[in-house]
Every structure is written in C-alpha cells, then in structure tokens.
Write an enzyme that holds these catalytic residues in place. Structure first.
Site, PDB file in Angstrom:
ATOM      1  N   SER A   8      -9.146   6.024  -6.089  1.00  0.00           N
ATOM      2  CA  SER A   8      -7.854   6.147  -6.771  1.00  0.00           C
ATOM      3  C   SER A   8      -8.029   5.965  -8.277  1.00  0.00           C
ATOM      4  CB  SER A   8      -6.877   5.106  -6.231  1.00  0.00           C
ATOM      5  OG  SER A   8      -5.760   5.036  -7.094  1.00  0.00           O
ATOM      6  N   HIS A  33      -7.895  10.583  -5.584  1.00  0.00           N
ATOM      7  CA  HIS A  33      -6.508  10.187  -5.310  1.00  0.00           C
ATOM      8  C   HIS A  33      -5.808   9.894  -6.640  1.00  0.00           C
ATOM      9  CE1 HIS A  33      -3.420   8.396  -2.626  1.00  0.00           C
ATOM     10  NE2 HIS A  33      -3.284   7.459  -3.555  1.00  0.00           N
ATOM     11  N   ASP A  35      -2.199   8.641  -8.401  1.00  0.00           N
ATOM     12  CA  ASP A  35      -0.936   7.935  -8.132  1.00  0.00           C
ATOM     13  C   ASP A  35       0.082   8.168  -9.231  1.00  0.00           C
ATOM     14  OD1 ASP A  35      -1.540   6.354  -5.696  1.00  0.00           O
ATOM     15  OD2 ASP A  35      -3.112   5.499  -6.965  1.00  0.00           O
ATOM     16  N   MET A  37       3.835   7.350 -10.489  1.00  0.00           N
ATOM     17  CA  MET A  37       4.930   6.381 -10.279  1.00  0.00           C
ATOM     18  C   MET A  37       6.028   6.615 -11.305  1.00  0.00           C
ATOM     19  SD  MET A  37       2.678   2.930  -9.921  1.00  0.00           S
ATOM     20  CE  MET A  37       1.175   2.904  -8.959  1.00  0.00           C
ATOM     21  N   HIS A  66      -0.419  11.415  -4.824  1.00  0.00           N
ATOM     22  CA  HIS A  66       0.489  10.485  -4.144  1.00  0.00           C
ATOM     23  C   HIS A  66       1.677  10.219  -5.065  1.00  0.00           C
ATOM     24  CE1 HIS A  66       0.981   6.043  -2.554  1.00  0.00           C
ATOM     25  NE2 HIS A  66       2.002   6.814  -2.229  1.00  0.00           N
ATOM     26  N   MET A  68       4.878   8.426  -5.931  1.00  0.00           N
ATOM     27  CA  MET A  68       5.739   7.271  -5.679  1.00  0.00           C
ATOM     28  C   MET A  68       6.953   7.406  -6.580  1.00  0.00           C
ATOM     29  SD  MET A  68       2.696   4.503  -5.439  1.00  0.00           S
ATOM     30  CE  MET A  68       1.563   5.688  -6.110  1.00  0.00           C
ATOM     31  N   MET A 137       0.646   3.173   3.845  1.00  0.00           N
ATOM     32  CA  MET A 137       0.438   2.197   2.767  1.00  0.00           C
ATOM     33  C   MET A 137       0.053   0.855   3.386  1.00  0.00           C
ATOM     34  SD  MET A 137       0.721   3.836   0.016  1.00  0.00           S
ATOM     35  CE  MET A 137       0.305   2.387  -0.966  1.00  0.00           C
ATOM     36  N   GLY A 142       2.873   0.533  -5.844  1.00  0.00           N
ATOM     37  CA  GLY A 142       3.269   0.225  -7.213  1.00  0.00           C
ATOM     38  C   GLY A 142       2.145  -0.344  -8.060  1.00  0.00           C
ATOM     39  N   PHE A 143       1.181  -0.976  -7.410  1.00  0.00           N
ATOM     40  CA  PHE A 143       0.110  -1.633  -8.167  1.00  0.00           C
ATOM     41  C   PHE A 143      -1.215  -1.534  -7.419  1.00  0.00           C
ATOM     42  CE2 PHE A 143       4.156  -3.623  -8.983  1.00  0.00           C
ATOM     43  CZ  PHE A 143       4.214  -3.645 -10.374  1.00  0.00           C
ATOM     44  N   GLY A 145      -5.076  -3.276  -6.766  1.00  0.00           N
ATOM     45  CA  GLY A 145      -5.638  -4.629  -6.687  1.00  0.00           C
ATOM     46  C   GLY A 145      -4.862  -5.633  -5.870  1.00  0.00           C
ATOM     47  N   ASP A 175      -4.092   3.503   2.307  1.00  0.00           N
ATOM     48  CA  ASP A 175      -4.127   3.269   0.858  1.00  0.00           C
ATOM     49  C   ASP A 175      -3.695   1.842   0.528  1.00  0.00           C
ATOM     50  OD1 ASP A 175      -3.942   3.496  -1.917  1.00  0.00           O
ATOM     51  OD2 ASP A 175      -2.278   4.935  -1.891  1.00  0.00           O
ATOM     52  N   GLY A 177      -5.842  -2.024  -0.935  1.00  0.00           N
ATOM     53  CA  GLY A 177      -6.654  -3.160  -0.505  1.00  0.00           C
ATOM     54  C   GLY A 177      -7.864  -2.778   0.333  1.00  0.00           C
TER      55      GLY A 177
HETATM   56  C1  DX5 Z   1      -0.774   1.634  -4.958  1.00  0.00           C
HETATM   57  C2  DX5 Z   1      -1.473   2.961  -5.025  1.00  0.00           C
HETATM   58  C3  DX5 Z   1      -2.892   2.907  -4.602  1.00  0.00           C
HETATM   59  C4  DX5 Z   1      -3.750   2.009  -5.471  1.00  0.00           C
HETATM   60  C5  DX5 Z   1      -4.774   1.372  -4.586  1.00  0.00           C
HETATM   61  O1  DX5 Z   1       0.561   1.814  -5.197  1.00  0.00           O
HETATM   62  O2  DX5 Z   1      -0.828   3.895  -4.187  1.00  0.00           O
HETATM   63  O3  DX5 Z   1      -3.463   4.198  -4.503  1.00  0.00           O
HETATM   64  O4  DX5 Z   1      -4.398   2.701  -6.516  1.00  0.00           O
HETATM   65  O5  DX5 Z   1      -5.440   0.397  -5.282  1.00  0.00           O
HETATM   66  P1  DX5 Z   1      -6.366  -0.680  -4.598  1.00  0.00           P
HETATM   67  O6  DX5 Z   1      -7.443   0.071  -3.844  1.00  0.00           O
HETATM   68  O7  DX5 Z   1      -6.899  -1.460  -5.750  1.00  0.00           O
HETATM   69  O8  DX5 Z   1      -5.508  -1.486  -3.671  1.00  0.00           O
HETATM   70 ZN    ZN Z   2      -1.917   5.826  -3.767  1.00  0.00          ZN
END
Ligand code: DX5
Ligand code: ZN
Length: 216
Positions: A8, A33, A35, A37, A66, A68, A137, A142-143, A145, A175, A177
């Site tokens: 990502s 990937h 993201d 938002m 993706h 969001m 998910m 949204g974030f 890490g 997607d 963690g």
């Molecule tokens: C979260 C994103 C993910 C994110 C995953 O909202 O959709 O794609 O980048 O990040 P990690 O792998 O750090 O959880």
């Molecule tokens: Zn994502």
C-alpha cells in the site's frame, strides 16, 4: 493459485515517490494498492487522482485502487483514466451498488466491494456473483499502521466458504495490519491477496520483505 501481495503506497515516502514505485517494479509485488480518502467517509485525507496519474506511466504492476470516499460511483471514469486495474468501493458508501459494479466493469476495470470490520459478509449474498473481488478491512479504514483486528481471520474463512458454496472464483483481499504472522493465518483462512503498508515500506529492506510475504 499462489497468493498475491499488494503493497500500500500510503506508507511510502512521498518525497521519493518515483524511487518507491521503482522499488515496487523491481520487487515480487503483484499489485500496487492505492488508498484514496476524502475526510468524510473516513476521518483522514490521503491523496487523489493527480498522484495516480503521476504514478501511472512508471508503474509496471496493476493498480489496485481502494476508494474510502462517499459516492464512489461519481468517480468511475476518473479512476479508469488514472490507470486502475481494480476499483474497490465500500459497501457502506454505495446505495446502488449493483449499478456501480456494472459501471466499473463497463469502464474496463475489475470490480471489488470492500467491507468495514463490522459489516457482515451476509450482505454480499445478492451481489457477490457480480464481483471479481471482495476486500475485507482488517482495521478500521483511514490510517496505516493500526493493530490487526483478530476477528478478520474468522471472517475470511466464512467468506471463503460462501464463495465455495456458490461455486464462484471471487478473490478475497485483506487490508490492514498485515505482517508475516497475521498474513500467514489469513492465507490459511483462504485469503488470495494481502495488502501491506507499513510492514513493507517501514521495513529496512522492502524488496526482501515483499519476497518474504510472497513466500509465506
Ligand atoms: C487503511 C488503508 C490500508 C493501509 C494499510 O485505511 O486502507 O490500505 O494502507 O496499512 P497497514 O498495512 O500499515 O495497516
Ligand atoms: Zn487500502
């Protein structure tokens, strides 16, 4: 089929985006990937179409986008023009999901529906036959890490069962963690594609980390 890895870009070094994309090109990553938002559907804003457009000419891997955002159906044309291979829209953001999925395919992309951690897979009962992929998910979107939500392993297994029962070949992507430990359990539960942000980009050797994720 061997599983796919989709790093990502959210966790990349944005000051050195070209270098990061070249790293992806030179790695065993299957997809990139991306993201997007909007600060409305999720409590954060990432990047938009200009960044996808900038990456498009140098990226040698399929783009997994993706969204969001609220009303994702408004941007099907833009996502296609930005070079997406796969367009993921959230179930929770889509009132006329069947129409949106049709529009995504008509625009020449693969169609995926994303479920938030609390959204039950049973809601896919009457749309899954039209999907190329379901994105589960495993964190609240949204974030990057964030900590992996353990229930996602069980959810993946139940979705795999639903797909088998219906005789479909819909892919399951997960997607949030993902690392070598959570990733392995997701693969055992039936995941086909793993997204990994911080685990790849924050590692000392991202190319090696992607290789390890591929070889799990
Ligand atoms: C979260 C994103 C993910 C994110 C995953 O909202 O959709 O794609 O980048 O990040 P990690 O792998 O750090 O959880
Ligand atoms: Zn994502």
């Amino acid at each position: 089929m061997r599983h796919k890895i989709a790093p990502s870009l959210l966790a990349a070094d944005f000051l050195n985006l070209q270098k990061e994309v070249e790293m992806i090109n030179n790695s065993e990553a299957d997809w990139l990937h991306m993201d997007i938002m909007d600060g409305v559907f999720v409590p954060n804003i990432s990047f938009g179409f200009p960044v996808l457009e900038a990456v498009k000419p140098i990226l040698k891997k399929p783009m997994d986008v993706h969204l969001m955002i609220v009303e994702p159906q408004k941007f099907v044309k833009e996502v296609a023009a930005a070079g997406a291979y796969m367009m993921n829209v959230h179930y929770e953001a889509s009132t006329h999901l069947h129409r949106t999925v049709g529009a995504i395919k008509e625009a020449g992309m693969k169609a995926a529906v994303t479920l938030n951690p609390h959204t039950p897979i049973s809601l896919l009962e009457d749309i899954i036959q039209d999907l190329d992929m379901v994105l589960l998910m495993s964190v609240n979107p949204g974030f990057g890490g964030q900590r992996f939500i353990e229930h996602s392993v069980n959810k993946t297994a139940r979705l795999k069962e639903m797909i088998r029962e219906k005789g479909l070949d819909t892919l399951i992507e997960v997607d949030g963690g993902v690392n070598l430990e959570t990733g392995k359990r997701l693969l055992e539960a039936g995941a086909d594609v793993l997204v990994a942000g911080s685990f790849v980009f924050r590692s000392p050797d991202p190319i090696q980390t992607i290789k390890e994720l591929k070889e799990m």
